[in-house]
Design a protein around this motif. Structure first.
Motif, mmCIF file in Angstrom:
data_model
loop_
_atom_site.group_PDB
_atom_site.id
_atom_site.type_symbol
_atom_site.label_atom_id
_atom_site.label_comp_id
_atom_site.label_asym_id
_atom_site.label_seq_id
_atom_site.Cartn_x
_atom_site.Cartn_y
_atom_site.Cartn_z
ATOM 1 N N VAL A 225 12.653 55.833 -14.893
ATOM 2 C CA VAL A 225 13.630 54.786 -14.525
ATOM 3 C C VAL A 225 14.618 55.447 -13.572
ATOM 4 C CG1 VAL A 225 15.483 53.268 -15.341
ATOM 5 C CG2 VAL A 225 13.370 53.515 -16.680
ATOM 6 N N GLU A 226 14.733 54.886 -12.368
ATOM 7 C CA GLU A 226 15.578 55.501 -11.344
ATOM 8 C C GLU A 226 16.884 54.746 -11.170
ATOM 9 O OE1 GLU A 226 12.442 55.708 -8.195
ATOM 10 O OE2 GLU A 226 12.872 57.853 -8.376
ATOM 11 N N PHE A 227 17.916 55.501 -10.794
ATOM 12 C CA PHE A 227 19.264 54.956 -10.655
ATOM 13 C C PHE A 227 19.749 55.087 -9.226
ATOM 14 C CE2 PHE A 227 20.365 53.984 -15.010
ATOM 15 C CZ PHE A 227 19.345 54.629 -15.669
ATOM 16 N N ASP A 228 20.690 54.219 -8.876
ATOM 17 C CA ASP A 228 21.317 54.274 -7.566
ATOM 18 C C ASP A 228 22.399 55.332 -7.639
ATOM 19 O OD1 ASP A 228 23.626 51.995 -5.846
ATOM 20 O OD2 ASP A 228 22.832 53.987 -5.357
ATOM 21 N N ASP A 229 22.110 56.522 -7.078
ATOM 22 C CA ASP A 229 23.090 57.605 -7.272
ATOM 23 C C ASP A 229 24.121 57.681 -6.146
ATOM 24 O OD1 ASP A 229 20.978 60.414 -6.211
ATOM 25 O OD2 ASP A 229 21.478 58.479 -5.305
ATOM 26 N N THR A 230 24.292 56.564 -5.415
ATOM 27 C CA THR A 230 25.387 56.560 -4.419
ATOM 28 C C THR A 230 26.704 56.306 -5.165
ATOM 29 O OG1 THR A 230 25.116 54.187 -4.109
ATOM 30 C CG2 THR A 230 23.932 55.632 -2.591
ATOM 31 N N ASP A 231 26.590 55.818 -6.385
ATOM 32 C CA ASP A 231 27.772 55.514 -7.193
ATOM 33 C C ASP A 231 28.115 56.757 -8.008
ATOM 34 O OD1 ASP A 231 28.625 52.808 -9.458
ATOM 35 O OD2 ASP A 231 29.429 54.839 -9.254
ATOM 36 N N ASP A 232 29.343 57.293 -7.817
ATOM 37 C CA ASP A 232 29.615 58.544 -8.543
ATOM 38 C C ASP A 232 30.372 58.292 -9.848
ATOM 39 O OD1 ASP A 232 32.262 59.476 -6.206
ATOM 40 O OD2 ASP A 232 32.011 57.807 -7.604
ATOM 41 N N ARG A 233 30.155 57.106 -10.400
ATOM 42 C CA ARG A 233 30.805 56.816 -11.683
ATOM 43 C C ARG A 233 29.894 57.071 -12.872
ATOM 44 N NH1 ARG A 233 32.651 50.763 -10.666
ATOM 45 N NH2 ARG A 233 30.593 50.747 -9.708
ATOM 46 N N VAL A 234 28.588 57.191 -12.602
ATOM 47 C CA VAL A 234 27.662 57.354 -13.725
ATOM 48 C C VAL A 234 27.353 58.841 -13.870
ATOM 49 C CG1 VAL A 234 25.494 56.626 -14.737
ATOM 50 C CG2 VAL A 234 26.712 55.108 -13.160
#
Ligand SMILES: Cc1ccn(O)c(=O)c1
Ligand SMILES: [Zn+2]
Length: 262
Positions: free
Chosen positions: A68-77
């Motif tokens: 399961v891949e995540f959008d890692d442009t968001d640095d909140r996770v």
């Protein structure tokens, strides 16, 4: 041929060193964790997970696992604290599991395996520009390992196991948005930590491992759905099931396993 590695007799962990010599390196993973030989380190704080704005994007069968891949442009996770000097961003999670009734975890605890192991893969976006760059750096990745033990049905794991039929074949991917892996954590964040590597080729020695002591409970029925996944592509005649996709424990080579002081 080439670097088509797998978990079979011909292409499995015992021959990976032929293509990836680092397989015989001195900080390889997984390892056997021996609890009473772990040292407690007073400078180690608790693990802190900020998965609130979780943005899962898709679920895929990459021919080795389901991921399961995540959008890692968001640095909140992020994951932080524990042995980590700064926050690491969540990139993906995937599983390793066994065959029917067999064990399937990668790390073992005092020689005992669990049915499966979940890996939440994070990267050091403070120090490195891309995941790929971080993946080759000694402090580039932080992988949170969670053991899965057979027992009752895991209410939230159903969201994943119910999606597996859509990624049955190698190379298939489908939308899988809004899943927050917080729901896959056990009640305690007590952990062991040590310096190791990816457990699949290219086996880079770039991982700070954080292994939770407490397993989560999943049912045999849920695990059987992982084994329904195929290593083969849709157009292939042969159908080979994805199971036993785990690397066995590797030499500790004098490494220290640390844990939280009680
Ligand atoms: C980055 C990466 C790749 C494969 N596996 O198994 C891991 O645990 C982490
Ligand atoms: Zn893994």
């Amino acid at each position: 041929t080439g670097d088509h590695w797998g978990y079979g007799i011909e292409d499995g962990p015992s021959v990976w060193h032929k293509t990836y010599p680092i397989a015989q390196g001195n900080r390889q993973s997984p390892i056997d964790i021996v609890p009473h030989q772990a040292s407690c380190d007073p400078s180690l704080g608790p693990i802190v997970l900020n998965y609130d704005h979780c943005t899962s994007m898709n679920i895929a069968n990459n021919g080795h696992s389901v991921i399961v891949e995540f959008d890692d442009t968001d640095d909140r996770v992020v994951i932080q604290g524990g042995p980590l000097d700064n926050p690491y961003k969540l990139k993906q999670f995937h599983f390793h599991w066994g065959g029917k009734g067999c064990h399937g975890s990668e790390h073992t605890v005092a020689g005992n395996s669990y049915a499966s192991e979940l890996h939440l893969v994070h990267w050091n976006a403070v120090k490195y520009g891309t995941f790929e760059e971080a993946a080759t750096a000694p402090d580039g990745l932080a992988v949170l390992g969670i053991f899965l033990e057979t027992g009752d049905d895991h209410r939230w794991l159903n969201m994943i196991t119910d999606a597996l039929y859509m990624v049955k074949f190698k190379g298939s991917v489908t939308d899988f948005e809004g899943f927050n892996p917080m729901c896959l954590l056990p009640s305690s964040l007590d952990y062991w930590t040590y310096l190791g590597s990816l457990t699949t080729p290219p086996l880079y020695e770039s991982v700070v491992w954080i292994i939770l002591r407490e397993p989560i409970m999943v049912s045999e029925k849920q695990l059987s759905k992982f084994r329904m996944l195929l290593l083969t592509e849709e157009e292939e005649d042969q159908r080979i099931h994805m199971e036993n996709n785990f690397r066995p424990p590797q030499p500790l080579n004098g490494r220290k396993v640390l844990n939280l002081c009680v």
